[in-house]
Design a protein around this motif. Structure first.
Motif, PDB file in Angstrom:
ATOM      1  N   THR A  42      -1.975  -0.178   3.504  1.00  0.00           N
ATOM      2  CA  THR A  42      -2.360  -1.340   2.885  1.00  0.00           C
ATOM      3  C   THR A  42      -3.603  -1.795   3.491  1.00  0.00           C
ATOM      4  OG1 THR A  42      -0.045  -1.735   2.485  1.00  0.00           O
ATOM      5  CG2 THR A  42      -1.514  -3.664   2.447  1.00  0.00           C
ATOM      6  N   ILE A  61      -1.221   1.297  -1.235  1.00  0.00           N
ATOM      7  CA  ILE A  61      -0.516   0.259  -0.472  1.00  0.00           C
ATOM      8  C   ILE A  61       0.724   0.961  -0.010  1.00  0.00           C
ATOM      9  CG2 ILE A  61      -0.933  -1.973  -1.384  1.00  0.00           C
ATOM     10  CD1 ILE A  61       1.726  -1.859  -2.984  1.00  0.00           C
ATOM     11  N   GLU A  62       1.133   0.685   1.180  1.00  0.00           N
ATOM     12  CA  GLU A  62       2.363   1.667   1.675  1.00  0.00           C
ATOM     13  C   GLU A  62       3.565   1.307   1.332  1.00  0.00           C
ATOM     14  OE1 GLU A  62       2.411   0.260   6.183  1.00  0.00           O
ATOM     15  OE2 GLU A  62       0.303   0.160   5.414  1.00  0.00           O
ATOM     16  N   GLU A  63       4.055  -0.034   0.979  1.00  0.00           N
ATOM     17  CA  GLU A  63       5.369  -0.344   0.561  1.00  0.00           C
ATOM     18  C   GLU A  63       5.730   0.386  -0.748  1.00  0.00           C
ATOM     19  OE1 GLU A  63       2.925  -2.251   0.984  1.00  0.00           O
ATOM     20  OE2 GLU A  63       3.372  -3.221   2.981  1.00  0.00           O
ATOM     21  N   PRO A  64       6.917   1.183  -0.745  1.00  0.00           N
ATOM     22  CA  PRO A  64       7.358   1.960  -1.783  1.00  0.00           C
ATOM     23  C   PRO A  64       7.817   0.958  -2.864  1.00  0.00           C
ATOM     24  CG  PRO A  64       8.345   2.943  -0.017  1.00  0.00           C
ATOM     25  CD  PRO A  64       7.419   1.619   0.247  1.00  0.00           C
ATOM     26  N   GLY A  65       7.637   1.359  -4.346  1.00  0.00           N
ATOM     27  CA  GLY A  65       8.128   0.509  -5.368  1.00  0.00           C
ATOM     28  C   GLY A  65       7.046   0.666  -6.842  1.00  0.00           C
ATOM     29  N   GLN A  68       3.134   0.356  -5.919  1.00  0.00           N
ATOM     30  CA  GLN A  68       2.684   1.618  -5.231  1.00  0.00           C
ATOM     31  C   GLN A  68       2.684   2.697  -6.334  1.00  0.00           C
ATOM     32  OE1 GLN A  68       5.127   4.521  -2.724  1.00  0.00           O
ATOM     33  NE2 GLN A  68       3.720   3.617  -1.252  1.00  0.00           N
ATOM     34  N   THR A  92       9.259  10.828  -0.754  1.00  0.00           N
ATOM     35  CA  THR A  92       8.114  10.353  -1.258  1.00  0.00           C
ATOM     36  C   THR A  92       7.308  11.404  -2.272  1.00  0.00           C
ATOM     37  OG1 THR A  92       7.360   9.239   0.967  1.00  0.00           O
ATOM     38  CG2 THR A  92       5.612   9.770  -0.446  1.00  0.00           C
TER      39      THR A  92
END
Length: 384
Positions: A42, A61-65, A68, A92
């Motif tokens: 991010t 961005i690093e937050e999974p969801g 992303q 991942t």
């Protein structure tokens, strides 16, 4: 060919997966391919590796969801690669598959761990792994034993290629008798088994007062391990260097290398030691290490990891015999040059990527309808 590498933390750490990713990317640029790298960060920091100017680094961005997923999908669509190569060791991979499949892109999933370990931690179970690999054109695994963990219908997609490391500018001299050093290189976390290494070294240290154990690497357990060395009365013979940039300098001055891990994929640290001409000590049950090292030829592998003193006995054999260390060190160097030198592995990577690009996006496999349905649901969600 235009290749996009998905390298998860290339701006945050210098771990094995990131190391392999930057080497793959750099090697393919040198061989005339167009290369992009996508990473999860991010903060959009620069890579912690020196990348060629020809490589474009993209941040997601690093937050999974869902956000992303959307950013990764848009990034890949803007790059429009001929091939996507995703490196990781856990779920991942599913993120990579969702994006590549929606864009109908050929995908190589490159797994960099013993698959038993993430399942043990709950990071990636067998079914999730099979779903991910169902969505891959080809699967890159590190040793033959990992292919055997796949269902029969997926084994045809698997290609086994070991890791590589740069050649050493200055080789070690394993036969040195004056103030010799036993070296290990690892991040100081639980899975690297450093507490056990200290306990085993404490069993042989009194008989070898000239020897030191140099622990190269930092991590959250460093203070705890330093305290353990004092408790075991070996603090004067154990040196904790913390994280350092010049690992090769340390290896060139060492006489023997030890890796106490029980779980690896194809460890880079022992391969670096082999490139320096060092004999290797570890456990026979450690996958990857037991491919690099042939017991009695270029090192010693302890057979009983749960038996106290098992590793210490193998350390003692090499610590007391300078001629044996020299002979095994030469065998390590020869094994590296023949099987794991840069050009040897780069040729295999390039052939794999060309094969996957030619094959295209993975086909549906009706023979595995339930697994295919799980993959479709993971990628596209419930049917409308």
């Amino acid at each position: 060919m235009k290749i996009c590498f998905l390298v998860p933390w290339i701006t945050k750490g210098r771990g094995g997966t990131e190391n392999v990713g930057q080497m793959m990317a750099t090697a393919m640029v040198a061989r005339g391919h167009a290369v992009d790298i996508v990473t999860f960060d991010t903060a959009r920091a620069p890579a912690r590796w020196s990348l060629p100017e020809a490589i474009t680094l993209h941040h997601v961005i690093e937050e999974p969801g869902m956000q992303q997923d959307a950013q990764l999908l848009l990034t890949l669509a803007s790059i429009a690669p001929d091939l996507v190569v995703g490196l990781h060791m856990n779920r991942t991979f599913l993120t990579y598959v969702r994006a590549a499949r929606k864009l109908d892109l050929p995908l190589v999933l490159s797994e960099h761990q013993d698959p038993r370990f993430p399942e043990r931690l709950g990071n990636f179970n067998t079914i999730e792994r099979q779903i991910a690999f169902q969505g891959a054109t080809r699967v890159h695994l590190l040793i033959d034993a990992f292919v055997e963990t796949l269902p029969q219908h997926l084994r045809g997609r698997a290609r086994v290629i070991g890791n590589t490391v740069p050649a050493a500018d200055a080789l070690a001299d394993p036969g040195v008798k004056d103030r010799p050093a036993l070296v290990t290189v690892a991040r100081l976390v639980e899975r690297k088994n450093m507490h056990l290494l200290l306990e085993e070294f404490a069993q042989v240290a009194p008989a070898h007062p000239k020897w030191s154990l140099r622990v190269i690497g930092g991590g959250p357990l460093q203070a705890e391990l330093e305290a353990a060395a004092k408790t075991l009365s070996v603090a004067k013979q154990v040196v904790f260097t913390g994280e350092i940039e010049d690992v090769y300098g340390e290896l060139s001055r060492a006489q023997c290398f030890v890796l106490p891990s029980l779980f690896e994929g194809f460890p880079m640290s022992s391969l670096e030691a082999m490139a320096h001409g060092l004999p290797i000590i570890g456990f026979a049950s450690c996958n990857g290490l037991n491919v690099q090292v042939e017991h009695g030829v270029n090192g010693h592998l302890a057979e009983r990891p749960l038996e106290p003193g098992s590793l210490a006995r193998e350390m003692n054999v090499l610590m007391r015999d300078a001629k044996l260390r020299s002979r095994m060190g030469a065998a390590s160097l020869q094994r590296y040059q023949t099987d794991y030198a840069n050009d040897v592995i780069f040729d295999q990577w390039e052939a794999l990527f060309a094969e996957a690009q030619a094959a295209g996006a993975p086909p549906r496999l009706p023979v595995e309808a339930r697994l295919q349905a799980a993959l479709d649901h993971m990628v596209f969600g419930d049917p409308v």
